[in-house]
Scaffold this motif. Structure first.
Motif, PDB file in Angstrom:
ATOM      1  N   ASP A  29      50.339  42.083  27.859  1.00  0.00           N
ATOM      2  CA  ASP A  29      50.560  41.098  28.637  1.00  0.00           C
ATOM      3  C   ASP A  29      49.016  40.538  29.083  1.00  0.00           C
ATOM      4  N   PRO A  30      49.036  39.215  29.111  1.00  0.00           N
ATOM      5  CA  PRO A  30      47.571  38.549  29.275  1.00  0.00           C
ATOM      6  C   PRO A  30      46.973  38.940  30.729  1.00  0.00           C
ATOM      7  N   VAL A  31      47.855  39.028  31.647  1.00  0.00           N
ATOM      8  CA  VAL A  31      47.307  39.356  33.112  1.00  0.00           C
ATOM      9  C   VAL A  31      47.058  40.754  32.999  1.00  0.00           C
ATOM     10  N   ARG A  32      47.918  41.592  32.503  1.00  0.00           N
ATOM     11  CA  ARG A  32      47.736  42.986  32.499  1.00  0.00           C
ATOM     12  C   ARG A  32      46.263  43.362  31.725  1.00  0.00           C
ATOM     13  N   LEU A  33      46.064  42.729  30.500  1.00  0.00           N
ATOM     14  CA  LEU A  33      45.096  43.008  29.753  1.00  0.00           C
ATOM     15  C   LEU A  33      43.451  42.379  30.792  1.00  0.00           C
ATOM     16  N   ARG A  34      43.755  41.585  31.593  1.00  0.00           N
ATOM     17  CA  ARG A  34      42.589  40.964  32.513  1.00  0.00           C
ATOM     18  C   ARG A  34      42.546  41.982  33.391  1.00  0.00           C
ATOM     19  N   LEU A  35      43.498  42.356  34.168  1.00  0.00           N
ATOM     20  CA  LEU A  35      43.395  43.597  35.184  1.00  0.00           C
ATOM     21  C   LEU A  35      42.867  44.842  34.516  1.00  0.00           C
ATOM     22  N   PHE A  36      43.294  45.297  33.507  1.00  0.00           N
ATOM     23  CA  PHE A  36      42.770  46.533  32.708  1.00  0.00           C
ATOM     24  C   PHE A  36      41.381  46.332  32.595  1.00  0.00           C
ATOM     25  N   SER A  37      40.713  45.018  32.050  1.00  0.00           N
ATOM     26  CA  SER A  37      39.328  44.790  31.421  1.00  0.00           C
ATOM     27  C   SER A  37      38.443  45.025  32.977  1.00  0.00           C
ATOM     28  N   ARG A  38      39.017  44.254  33.905  1.00  0.00           N
ATOM     29  CA  ARG A  38      38.373  44.315  35.337  1.00  0.00           C
ATOM     30  C   ARG A  38      37.969  45.691  35.790  1.00  0.00           C
TER      31      ARG A  38
END
Length: 104
Positions: A29-38
């Motif tokens: 999921d794009p939001v999950r990937l952004r959170l994971f990256s952060r």
């Protein structure tokens, strides 16, 4: 993800395929990937939810996505004071990488 052998080790059993799919599905999921990256790129290797919540969705939605990442064992978390701090589970990420390493 100590559950699953490298993809080159042979055909995955139905159980291993289910476990592996769950781990890979979580960050898709794009939001999950952004959170994971952060979290992964945050200084010190951990981030308070108060530092990462601004990803364009509501706070309850952020909590939902963080829960999915924790359930997939991609993140660990701990409470300190009033904040919840998240860390990437390096062994799981390494296992995901090893599983996809086609060099055998």
């Amino acid at each position: 993800m100590p559950c699953c052998p490298p993809i080159t080790a042979g055909e995955l059993s139905p159980t291993d395929a289910e476990k592996t799919a769950a781990v890979f599905k979580a960050p898709s999921d794009p939001v999950r990937l952004r959170l994971f990256s952060r979290i992964a790129s945050h200084p010190g290797g951990e981030a308070c939810v108060c530092d990462i919540f601004d990803v364009g969705v509501s706070r309850p939605t952020v909590s939902h996505h963080l829960k999915k990442l924790r359930e997939a064992v991609l993140l660990t978390s701990g409470r300190r004071g009033t904040g919840v701090y998240y860390q990437v589970a390096p062994s799981v990420v390494a296992a995901m990488s090893a599983m996809l390493d086609l060099r055998g």
